[in-house]
Design an enzyme around this catalytic site. Sequence first.
Site, mmCIF file in Angstrom:
data_model
loop_
_atom_site.group_PDB
_atom_site.id
_atom_site.type_symbol
_atom_site.label_atom_id
_atom_site.label_comp_id
_atom_site.label_asym_id
_atom_site.label_seq_id
_atom_site.Cartn_x
_atom_site.Cartn_y
_atom_site.Cartn_z
ATOM 1 N N ALA A 36 8.118 -11.931 5.561
ATOM 2 C CA ALA A 36 8.977 -12.217 4.402
ATOM 3 C C ALA A 36 10.454 -12.486 4.764
ATOM 4 O O ALA A 36 10.987 -13.555 4.435
ATOM 5 C CB ALA A 36 8.844 -11.094 3.382
ATOM 6 N N ASP A 212 6.085 -7.888 0.877
ATOM 7 C CA ASP A 212 6.541 -9.269 0.687
ATOM 8 C C ASP A 212 7.288 -9.455 -0.625
ATOM 9 O O ASP A 212 8.064 -10.402 -0.771
ATOM 10 C CB ASP A 212 5.358 -10.233 0.751
ATOM 11 C CG ASP A 212 4.941 -10.444 2.191
ATOM 12 O OD1 ASP A 212 4.259 -9.558 2.741
ATOM 13 O OD2 ASP A 212 5.347 -11.462 2.782
ATOM 14 N N ASN A 222 1.820 -7.066 -0.445
ATOM 15 C CA ASN A 222 1.869 -7.159 1.016
ATOM 16 C C ASN A 222 0.558 -7.806 1.478
ATOM 17 O O ASN A 222 -0.305 -8.140 0.662
ATOM 18 C CB ASN A 222 2.067 -5.767 1.636
ATOM 19 C CG ASN A 222 2.374 -5.850 3.124
ATOM 20 O OD1 ASN A 222 3.240 -6.643 3.538
ATOM 21 N ND2 ASN A 222 1.696 -5.074 3.948
#
Length: 338
Positions: A36, A212, A222
């Site tokens: 990310a 994320d 995630n």
Amino acid sequence: VEILDQTRLPREEVWLDGSDPDHMIQHIKALSVRGAPLIGVAAAFSLGCFAQRGHGETAIRSAARRLVDARPTAVNLRYAIERQLLAFDRSGPDAIMREAIAQFQEDVELCENMAQRGAALIHEGEGILTHCNSGGLATAGVGTALGVLIRAHQLGRGIQVFVDETRPLLQGGRLTAWELSRHGVPFTLITDSMAPVLMRQGRIQRVMLGADRVAMNGDFANKIGTYGVAVAAAYHGVPFHPVAPRSTVDPHCATGDDIPIEEREAHEVRGAHGGFGSLSWAPADAPVFNPAFDVTPASLITSMVLDNGVLSREALAAGALRNLLDQPGTHRRESVHV
Ligand code: MRU
């Protein structure tokens, strides 16, 4: 701007040019650059290069839009580009690269702060499970969750890391294993289905992994498989901690239901492809479901490690993320539309 092609790791270290936004978009979509925070920083540098080449406002805004659309779940990408457009509106095209450099430096610092706060939670000799890759390959700095584990090792905590291989794209087996080897951190690689057994055997005392996108109630997206790890950890009473910088918290998502989940191509599940070669084992037309991420509800979190605080499940439920976003050093996100 050169990026290390993560699809070729750990076998080869190949660098790709990313100074053109359309090339960078291809690298981001192919996961040559991933994680990310790093997606945000990489995209920001390519937009900075584009502006430096003298393109006009319409072209800059169009490239910004295309970059933001490259991957939908990790909010850092949108955040990075929004900040650049704000800087552009305020101070003109040169500010776009200045902003990219500032974001790079800021991410290094955010990682340091997470590493410090997270390592303080870890006790001597713990077995710690992680999922996907949240290290230096996913950020501009030492990493989020993996940065914490590397720091705990450096502080002499004597930890043993269990690394989920992370199907379908094997970020754990290829990237986390590579990073931990380079840092000399003791680890054991497992397939994703093995983690609950290790918890039952008492060999995992803690789970630490990245995020994320974090919603305001603490739900977080995630890598696919995170939710299953969280359920297994709750069942076995194993503390579970997502680790994320403020730049991963999205004030526009009230809950995890608001987080868009990227779906990827079927061939990733029908086989495996990468620097190691290409192999398909399923029938070529096997129907496939391939979400790249899942959402873990805040109720399964023991505490969330952020760069500027550690929030318990109760604090998350009480809306404490809003207070952390209000602290100095957080850039407001309300004011620009890409
Ligand atoms: O699809 P990827 O490899 O970009 O997914 C990455 C993850 O899910 C990481 O855990 C995440 O970015 C958070 S850690 C920086």
